[in-house]
Write an enzyme that holds these catalytic residues in place. Sequence first.
Site, PDB file in Angstrom:
ATOM      1  N   ARG A  75       5.324   2.115   0.333  1.00  0.00           N
ATOM      2  CA  ARG A  75       4.705   3.082   1.792  1.00  0.00           C
ATOM      3  C   ARG A  75       4.131   3.951   1.478  1.00  0.00           C
ATOM      4  O   ARG A  75       4.802   5.603   0.581  1.00  0.00           O
ATOM      5  CB  ARG A  75       5.248   3.131   2.808  1.00  0.00           C
ATOM      6  CG  ARG A  75       5.835   1.014   3.077  1.00  0.00           C
ATOM      7  CD  ARG A  75       6.766   1.429   4.266  1.00  0.00           C
ATOM      8  NE  ARG A  75       6.763  -0.311   5.045  1.00  0.00           N
ATOM      9  CZ  ARG A  75       8.720  -0.703   4.534  1.00  0.00           C
ATOM     10  NH1 ARG A  75       9.165  -0.168   3.689  1.00  0.00           N
ATOM     11  NH2 ARG A  75       8.535  -2.392   4.657  1.00  0.00           N
ATOM     12  N   LYS A 120      11.564   1.400   6.419  1.00  0.00           N
ATOM     13  CA  LYS A 120      12.263   1.767   7.698  1.00  0.00           C
ATOM     14  C   LYS A 120      13.298   1.220   8.247  1.00  0.00           C
ATOM     15  O   LYS A 120      13.901   0.538   7.039  1.00  0.00           O
ATOM     16  CB  LYS A 120      11.044   0.187   8.311  1.00  0.00           C
ATOM     17  CG  LYS A 120       9.140   0.467   7.363  1.00  0.00           C
ATOM     18  CD  LYS A 120       8.779  -0.724   8.183  1.00  0.00           C
ATOM     19  CE  LYS A 120       6.941  -0.430   8.181  1.00  0.00           C
ATOM     20  NZ  LYS A 120       6.502  -1.212   8.746  1.00  0.00           N
ATOM     21  N   HIS A 153      -2.527   2.517   0.892  1.00  0.00           N
ATOM     22  CA  HIS A 153      -1.281   1.094   0.981  1.00  0.00           C
ATOM     23  C   HIS A 153      -2.135  -0.461   0.567  1.00  0.00           C
ATOM     24  O   HIS A 153      -1.655  -0.767   0.331  1.00  0.00           O
ATOM     25  CB  HIS A 153      -1.929   1.091   2.499  1.00  0.00           C
ATOM     26  CG  HIS A 153      -0.809  -0.082   3.625  1.00  0.00           C
ATOM     27  ND1 HIS A 153       0.323   0.891   2.831  1.00  0.00           N
ATOM     28  CD2 HIS A 153      -0.891  -0.827   3.625  1.00  0.00           C
ATOM     29  CE1 HIS A 153       0.941  -0.234   4.018  1.00  0.00           C
ATOM     30  NE2 HIS A 153       0.441  -1.058   4.573  1.00  0.00           N
ATOM     31  N   HIS A 167      10.386  -5.656   2.404  1.00  0.00           N
ATOM     32  CA  HIS A 167      10.431  -6.321   3.748  1.00  0.00           C
ATOM     33  C   HIS A 167      11.316  -7.247   4.560  1.00  0.00           C
ATOM     34  O   HIS A 167      12.513  -7.626   3.712  1.00  0.00           O
ATOM     35  CB  HIS A 167       9.123  -7.124   3.510  1.00  0.00           C
ATOM     36  CG  HIS A 167       7.750  -6.782   2.830  1.00  0.00           C
ATOM     37  ND1 HIS A 167       7.207  -7.730   2.743  1.00  0.00           N
ATOM     38  CD2 HIS A 167       7.213  -5.255   3.566  1.00  0.00           C
ATOM     39  CE1 HIS A 167       5.619  -6.717   2.237  1.00  0.00           C
ATOM     40  NE2 HIS A 167       6.155  -5.912   3.195  1.00  0.00           N
TER      41      HIS A 167
END
Length: 298
Positions: free
Chosen positions: A148, A172, A240, A266
């Site tokens: 990212r 994340k 991205h 993910h």
Amino acid sequence: MTDLHTDVERYLRYLSVERQLSPITLLNYQRQLEAIINFASENGLQSWQQCDAAMVRNFAVRSRHKGLGAASLALRLSALRSFFDWLVSQNELKANPAKGVSAPKAPRHLPKNIDVDDMNRLLDIDINDPLAVRDRAMLEVMYGAGLRLSELVGLDIKHLDLESGEVWVMGKGSKERRLPIGRNAVAWIEHWLDLRDLFGSEDDALFLSKLGKRISARNVQKRFAEWGIKQGLNNHVHPHKLRHSFATHMLESSGDLRGVQELLGHANLSTTQIYTHLDFQHLASVYDAAHPRAKRGK
């Protein structure tokens, strides 16, 4: 300052200190909540205790009428629900007035990627200018590991293990991943490290701006777009897109959906599965072009 602003500022401090969210995520929460503050103030609210589900629905309708897309509205309502959940946990509200309010389902757009030939052209930067070397290293790392943008700019030198060809990234939810980056990325990082001290070495960041500070996400976006034009690509190059291209090319080559999920960081496999649709699009286009029964008028 009204109670509306005070509660939002307390919530943002909580997200920063307790949840340790990134500055980019915090800024996004702030923008979303400022929108509801403005709407609430226009409707005469003095505190969040006066907010009910009808007002939240009216807020959603107003946002749509102002041209806010379905996906953006869903994001705004999600931020609002999280904020109200926090107020409930602080005994400031008895119930979450946004809980039953949902945005219209957003159409799922397939991410755009750069094909292999264009990617090779983009990466064919062979200039010894220090900033060009830095940019080539960033491109190689992003495409080599599927990072990212926030993960790329957050890299420190200590996150590198060039001997094993790996980097550690904080993704994340403060989840750490150890990722291979490939020999080309390693070579260009080493080239950049030889030149990095020209910009100052006090900052721990791997990639520096020309002022010697950690490079910003906006600067990376600008530089990548400029290289896309210089290298003759027809489509706009956004950071991205390199992540999408990494995922698509890995899936086309390996078919290992679980492996690609781990590499991308993910949390849910469904997020990664969108790349199977991209892969199918590629196969369908090959079929349409090559199979005798697919050709119209034959």
